[in-house]
Write an enzyme that holds these catalytic residues in place. Structure first.
Site, short mmCIF file in Angstrom:
data_model
loop_
_atom_site.label_atom_id
_atom_site.label_comp_id
_atom_site.label_asym_id
_atom_site.label_seq_id
_atom_site.Cartn_x
_atom_site.Cartn_y
_atom_site.Cartn_z
N ALA A 1 -17.66 28.96 5.22
CA ALA A 1 -17.41 30.39 5.12
C ALA A 1 -17.93 30.86 3.76
O ALA A 1 -18.06 30.06 2.83
CB ALA A 1 -15.92 30.66 5.24
N GLY B 1 -16.32 25.90 7.35
CA GLY B 1 -16.46 26.72 8.55
C GLY B 1 -17.70 26.37 9.38
O GLY B 1 -17.72 26.60 10.60
N GLU C 1 -16.69 23.57 11.43
CA GLU C 1 -15.79 24.11 12.45
C GLU C 1 -16.57 24.77 13.59
O GLU C 1 -16.21 24.65 14.76
CB GLU C 1 -14.82 25.10 11.82
CG GLU C 1 -13.88 24.45 10.82
CD GLU C 1 -12.86 25.43 10.29
OE1 GLU C 1 -11.81 25.59 10.93
OE2 GLU C 1 -13.11 26.04 9.23
N GLU D 1 -12.60 22.18 2.00
CA GLU D 1 -11.70 23.30 1.66
C GLU D 1 -10.63 22.99 0.62
O GLU D 1 -10.35 23.83 -0.25
CB GLU D 1 -11.04 23.86 2.94
CG GLU D 1 -11.96 24.69 3.81
CD GLU D 1 -12.68 23.89 4.86
OE1 GLU D 1 -12.77 22.65 4.71
OE2 GLU D 1 -13.17 24.49 5.83
N1 CO8 Z 1 -20.39 30.38 0.39
C1 CO8 Z 1 -21.15 31.18 -0.40
N2 CO8 Z 1 -22.28 30.75 -1.02
C2 CO8 Z 1 -22.62 29.46 -0.86
C3 CO8 Z 1 -21.87 28.57 -0.06
C4 CO8 Z 1 -20.71 29.09 0.58
N3 CO8 Z 1 -19.94 28.34 1.41
N4 CO8 Z 1 -22.48 27.36 -0.09
C5 CO8 Z 1 -23.56 27.49 -0.88
N5 CO8 Z 1 -23.66 28.75 -1.35
C6 CO8 Z 1 -24.69 29.31 -2.24
C7 CO8 Z 1 -24.54 28.78 -3.65
O1 CO8 Z 1 -23.57 29.52 -4.37
C8 CO8 Z 1 -25.95 28.98 -4.17
O2 CO8 Z 1 -26.12 30.34 -4.51
P1 CO8 Z 1 -26.97 30.75 -5.84
O3 CO8 Z 1 -28.37 30.25 -5.57
O4 CO8 Z 1 -26.85 32.23 -5.87
O5 CO8 Z 1 -26.33 30.04 -7.00
C9 CO8 Z 1 -26.83 28.72 -2.96
O6 CO8 Z 1 -25.96 28.84 -1.82
C10 CO8 Z 1 -27.41 27.31 -2.93
O7 CO8 Z 1 -26.34 26.40 -3.10
P2 CO8 Z 1 -26.35 25.24 -4.22
O8 CO8 Z 1 -27.16 25.64 -5.40
O9 CO8 Z 1 -24.91 24.87 -4.46
O10 CO8 Z 1 -27.12 24.09 -3.40
P3 CO8 Z 1 -27.02 22.52 -3.63
O11 CO8 Z 1 -28.08 21.93 -2.81
O12 CO8 Z 1 -26.93 22.19 -5.08
O13 CO8 Z 1 -25.55 22.11 -3.00
C11 CO8 Z 1 -23.85 22.18 -1.30
C12 CO8 Z 1 -25.36 22.23 -1.63
C13 CO8 Z 1 -23.31 20.76 -1.64
C14 CO8 Z 1 -23.68 22.45 0.18
C15 CO8 Z 1 -23.09 23.23 -2.16
O14 CO8 Z 1 -23.74 24.48 -2.02
C16 CO8 Z 1 -21.65 23.43 -1.77
O15 CO8 Z 1 -20.81 22.61 -2.11
N6 CO8 Z 1 -21.34 24.56 -1.06
C17 CO8 Z 1 -19.99 24.92 -0.72
C18 CO8 Z 1 -19.47 24.08 0.41
C19 CO8 Z 1 -18.04 24.46 0.72
O16 CO8 Z 1 -17.16 24.31 -0.09
N7 CO8 Z 1 -17.82 24.93 1.97
C20 CO8 Z 1 -16.50 25.32 2.42
C21 CO8 Z 1 -16.31 26.77 2.22
S1 CO8 Z 1 -14.64 27.27 2.62
C22 CO8 Z 1 -14.63 27.35 4.29
O17 CO8 Z 1 -15.60 27.12 4.94
C23 CO8 Z 1 -13.32 27.77 4.90
C24 CO8 Z 1 -13.47 28.06 6.38
C25 CO8 Z 1 -12.19 28.64 6.91
C26 CO8 Z 1 -12.03 30.05 6.45
C27 CO8 Z 1 -10.79 30.63 7.02
C28 CO8 Z 1 -10.72 32.11 6.78
C29 CO8 Z 1 -9.86 32.48 5.60
#
Ligand code: CO8
Length: 256
Positions: A65, A110, A113, A133
């Site tokens: 998400a 998400g 999911e 998460e």
């Molecule tokens: N949301 C928003 N932006 C994101 C997300 C995300 N989930 N994942 C990556 N991005 C963005 C980064 O911020 C970055 O943006 P910018 O270039 O502006 O800095 C861009 O995408 C590229 O990402 P990275 O530079 O981090 O890329 P890497 O190759 O270094 O890393 C990863 C890749 C490991 C996937 C890393 O991006 C990461 O850890 N992302 C987050 C993963 C995460 O924690 N996902 C879970 C999110 S919470 C969720 O899904 C809850 C679902 C249930 C919700 C229920 C409703 C309330």
């Protein structure tokens, strides 16, 4: 409709939707949920879509998400965001056509999911799975806590969600989370080939299979057997006669 978060196309009777917000690794935001529901409406209206393949743009399937959108949500907004996701993924799960997740990279939070709400998952060798998460102080909120434990067992669901550890496609295959792993260049073709093998089958048999397996999984075993007999017998008034006749006449069935 012009989508800003989706790229859509068709290969014959198979619809292919690519989740496309590559700047945020295809993170799921409110616009995505609006557009994805509109897209599912368009599939219903089309009437000539027999399978759906879902994939992601670039190096991610979906990295979760959208954390930037979630960070300032109130409790009520968080509840609503969770319900929107749950309802959308329930709708996806209950489509009466097969839905295949073609996982091309990160399937996190998400995104994992959404993949779990598909009928099954084909991954390329770059597929990465995880529920990170708790590291954000959250838990999965789109049905993933329930789907993962039912698919892969309590131990795997608790291990993956409590550790937040990312696993590769080989490990996901071992845990039963994905059903097949293929080379990156083969992912879409393989997913389409599998869809093509499914859609030659009786359309009512496909609907019945999804219903019996998915609903039966939530029922007491004897009730599930009753559901199987009921749905099995109904096919004697739809696809069954033509399917069996075609076999005996050594020809392909004509499901019309
Ligand atoms: N949301 C928003 N932006 C994101 C997300 C995300 N989930 N994942 C990556 N991005 C963005 C980064 O911020 C970055 O943006 P910018 O270039 O502006 O800095 C861009 O995408 C590229 O990402 P990275 O530079 O981090 O890329 P890497 O190759 O270094 O890393 C990863 C890749 C490991 C996937 C890393 O991006 C990461 O850890 N992302 C987050 C993963 C995460 O924690 N996902 C879970 C999110 S919470 C969720 O899904 C809850 C679902 C249930 C919700 C229920 C409703 C309330």
């Amino acid at each position: 409709m012009d989508y800003t978060t989706l790229k859509t196309k068709k290969d014959g009777e198979i619809a292919i939707v690519t989740i496309s917000r590559p700047d945020s690794l295809n993170a799921l935001n409110s616009t995505f949920f609006k557009e994805f529901n509109a897209y599912l409406d368009s599939i219903d209206k089309d009437g000539n879509v027999k399978a759906l393949v879902i994939t992601g743009d670039g190096k991610a399937f979906i990295a979760g998400a959208d954390i930037a959108e979630m960070q300032n949500m109130s409790k009520d907004e968080g509840f609503q965001f969770s319900k929107t996701g749950q309802n959308t993924f329930l709708r996806l799960e209950n489509l009466n056509i097969p839905v295949i997740a073609a996982i091309n990279g990160y399937a996190l939070g998400g995104g994992c999911e959404l993949a779990l709400a598909c009928d099954f998952r084909i991954s390329n060798n770059y597929g990465k799975f995880g529920l990170p998460e708790p590291g954000l102080g959250l838990i999965p909120g789109y049905g993933g806590t329930q789907r993962l434990s039912r698919l892969s067992g309590l131990g795997n669901a608790l291990f993956l969600s409590l550790t937040g550890q990312m696993i590769d496609s080989a490990e996901a295959l071992r845990m039963g989370i994905v059903q097949k792993v293929v080379d990156a260049s083969e992912l879409l073709n393989e997913s389409l080939d599998i869809a093509k093998k499914i859609i030659v089958h009786g359309p009512n048999a496909i609907i019945a299979l999804k219903k019996v397996i998915r609903e039966g999984n939530k029922l007491d075993l004897n009730k599930a057997y009753d559901l199987e007999s009921k749905e099995f017998s109904k096919l004697f008034e739809s696809d069954g006669p033509e399917g069996m006749k075609a076999f005996l006449e050594k020809r392909k069935p004509n499901w019309n």
